[in-house]
Scaffold this active site. Structure first.
Site, PDB file in Angstrom:
ATOM      1  N   TYR A 199      -2.446  -2.066 -10.819  1.00 26.20           N
ATOM      2  CA  TYR A 199      -2.723  -2.034  -9.514  1.00 26.20           C
ATOM      3  C   TYR A 199      -1.787  -2.968  -8.624  1.00 26.20           C
ATOM      4  O   TYR A 199      -0.817  -2.769  -7.880  1.00 26.20           O
ATOM      5  CB  TYR A 199      -3.959  -1.879  -8.753  1.00 26.20           C
TER       6      TYR A 199
ATOM      7  N   SER B 246       0.757  -1.174  -0.133  1.00 26.76           N
ATOM      8  CA  SER B 246       0.082  -0.232  -0.105  1.00 26.76           C
ATOM      9  C   SER B 246       0.956   1.330  -0.090  1.00 26.76           C
ATOM     10  O   SER B 246       0.287   2.237  -0.283  1.00 26.76           O
ATOM     11  CB  SER B 246      -1.029  -0.035   1.307  1.00 26.76           C
TER      12      SER B 246
ATOM     13  N   TYR C 115      -4.677   3.607   7.826  1.00 24.68           N
ATOM     14  CA  TYR C 115      -5.971   2.988   7.623  1.00 24.68           C
ATOM     15  C   TYR C 115      -6.966   3.609   8.808  1.00 24.68           C
ATOM     16  O   TYR C 115      -6.826   4.561   9.401  1.00 24.68           O
ATOM     17  CB  TYR C 115      -6.026   1.594   7.367  1.00 24.68           C
TER      18      TYR C 115
ATOM     19  N   VAL D 210       1.180  -3.763   3.664  1.00 21.01           N
ATOM     20  CA  VAL D 210       1.400  -5.040   4.329  1.00 21.01           C
ATOM     21  C   VAL D 210       2.364  -5.914   4.045  1.00 21.01           C
ATOM     22  O   VAL D 210       2.619  -7.168   4.546  1.00 21.01           O
ATOM     23  CB  VAL D 210      -0.014  -6.076   3.956  1.00 21.01           C
TER      24      VAL D 210
ATOM     25  N   LYS E 278       0.414   3.488  -3.108  1.00 19.09           N
ATOM     26  CA  LYS E 278      -0.661   4.326  -3.157  1.00 19.09           C
ATOM     27  C   LYS E 278      -0.127   5.808  -2.763  1.00 19.09           C
ATOM     28  O   LYS E 278      -0.851   6.777  -3.634  1.00 19.09           O
ATOM     29  CB  LYS E 278      -1.842   3.958  -2.285  1.00 19.09           C
TER      30      LYS E 278
HETATM   31  N1  GLN Z   1      -1.851  -5.127  -2.332  1.00 18.13           N
HETATM   32  C1  GLN Z   1      -2.436  -5.186  -1.054  1.00 18.13           C
HETATM   33  C2  GLN Z   1      -3.958  -5.499  -1.212  1.00 18.13           C
HETATM   34  O1  GLN Z   1      -4.160  -4.775  -2.261  1.00 18.13           O
HETATM   35  C3  GLN Z   1      -2.038  -3.957  -0.517  1.00 18.13           C
HETATM   36  C4  GLN Z   1      -2.918  -3.738   0.838  1.00 18.13           C
HETATM   37  C5  GLN Z   1      -2.026  -2.982   1.881  1.00 18.13           C
HETATM   38  O2  GLN Z   1      -0.575  -2.881   1.874  1.00 18.13           O
HETATM   39  N2  GLN Z   1      -2.720  -2.689   2.824  1.00 18.13           N
HETATM   40  O3  GLN Z   1      -4.651  -5.992  -0.275  1.00 18.13           O
END
Ligand code: GLN
Length: 310
Positions: free
Chosen positions: A189, A65, A241, A259, A68
């Site tokens: 993505y 993430s 988050y 993650v 992003k």
């Molecule tokens: N690639 C992960 C997903 O889409 C990214 C989520 C994350 O890092 N929180 O679930």
């Protein structure tokens, strides 16, 4: 002072190690379950070029993430503010990063670009002939590391098992928020999430953002100041988050987690910090990384509302 920062980093690393057992490595993407749960590292970079590191600061992991924030920069650079924020909001959700709930309940637009729904729309807004290549070029340039590359196994693992992200993309498509082919946008993505970086790369990224997007070595404006302001504000509000509020109280730095176990944190005092530890708490944030950042913020007076000087 130089020595103080190094000893604070080492102390923070030790305290981070003490809480690792409270976490678990991500396993909903099968390839991520192979992570070494004992890994923990931190790197701090100052705009004068000094760099401090401890533990596994040089082990590559997928940014997940954290991508992003880079894709938001690219979407703002290529499509512009009005287009991006006509499709995505700027509000924290208080829901899980992969939640689908608010899309049906409140608004047809994803709440913000830091949750999966928002990031999938962000990816669709990148207006370049090859969005993934543009993303990779931006990451390499910002981190000053031309060796940064895709982890093919993680990408394929996520692409194969990413049913929840597929659900989000198709729902957005049916509500006319997503232009283009969902599978093509998801492919970009998933690739972006699977790019490998180190805590050192993240420290450099954080330092550049803390320096208003200017490379202090060359004085080059790598990212526009107005874009830096938007991205760091959204990191502060939504970057962790549904833990963003508690994290803001305890650490108080614009940050983004993934993650894969990474966190990038930015201090307005000209400092960037990267941490890596794949053991995650229930919100999907690195337990060891959060602990390290909490200690650094407290000991080095980095919290945005800490009035003591660094
Ligand atoms: N690639 C992960 C997903 O889409 C990214 C989520 C994350 O890092 N929180 O679930």
């Amino acid at each position: 002072m130089e020595k103080d920062i190094q000893s604070v980093l080492e102390m923070a690393l030790e305290q981070g190690r003490d809480v690792l057992y409270e976490g678990k490595v991500a396993n909903y993407i099968p390839e991520l379950a192979k992570a070494d749960s004992s890994n923990l590292g931190v790197c701090l970079m100052k705009k004068d070029g000094s760099i401090y590191k401890a533990g596994d600061y040089n082990i590559p992991f997928t940014m997940q993430s954290i991508s992003k924030t880079f894709s938001l920069i690219l979407a703002l650079q290529t499509a512009g503010y009005d287009k991006v924020f006509s499709k995505i909001g700027m509000e924290p959700t208080g829901d899980r990063f992969d939640s689908i709930l608010q899309l049906e309940l409140k608004d047809w637009r994803p709440f913000n670009p830091m949750i999966n729904a928002g990031a999938i729309v962000t990816a669709s807004c990148i207006e370049t002939p090859d969005p993934f290549q543009s993303f990779l070029d931006l990451v390499r340039r910002v981190c000053k590391n031309p060796g940064i590359r895709l982890n093919e196994s993680v990408y394929l693992s996520e692409k194969k098992t990413g049913t929840r992200n597929r659900s989000i993309a198709y729902l957005l498509k049916s509500d006319h928020v997503l232009d283009g082919e969902p599978e093509d946008i998801l492919d970009v993505y998933f690739r972006m999430c699977s790019v490998m970086i180190t805590a050192r790369d993240l420290a450099r990224y954080g330092m550049l953002l803390s320096n208003h997007g200017i490379d202090p070595e060359t004085n080059e404006q790598v990212i526009d100041t107005s874009i830096v302001r938007i991205v760091t504000t959204l990191m502060m509000l939504c970057g962790m988050y549904d833990e963003s509020g508690e994290y803001a109280v305890k650490v108080g730095l614009p940050s983004k987690s993934g993650v894969g176990g990474g966190i990038v944190a930015i201090s307005r005092k000209g400092v960037g910090i990267g941490t890596f530890g794949p053991m995650l708490n229930k919100k999907g944030n690195s337990v060891g990384g959060e602990k390290i950042l909490q200690v650094l913020s407290r000991e080095l007076h980095l919290h945005v509302f800490d009035t003591a000087s660094f």
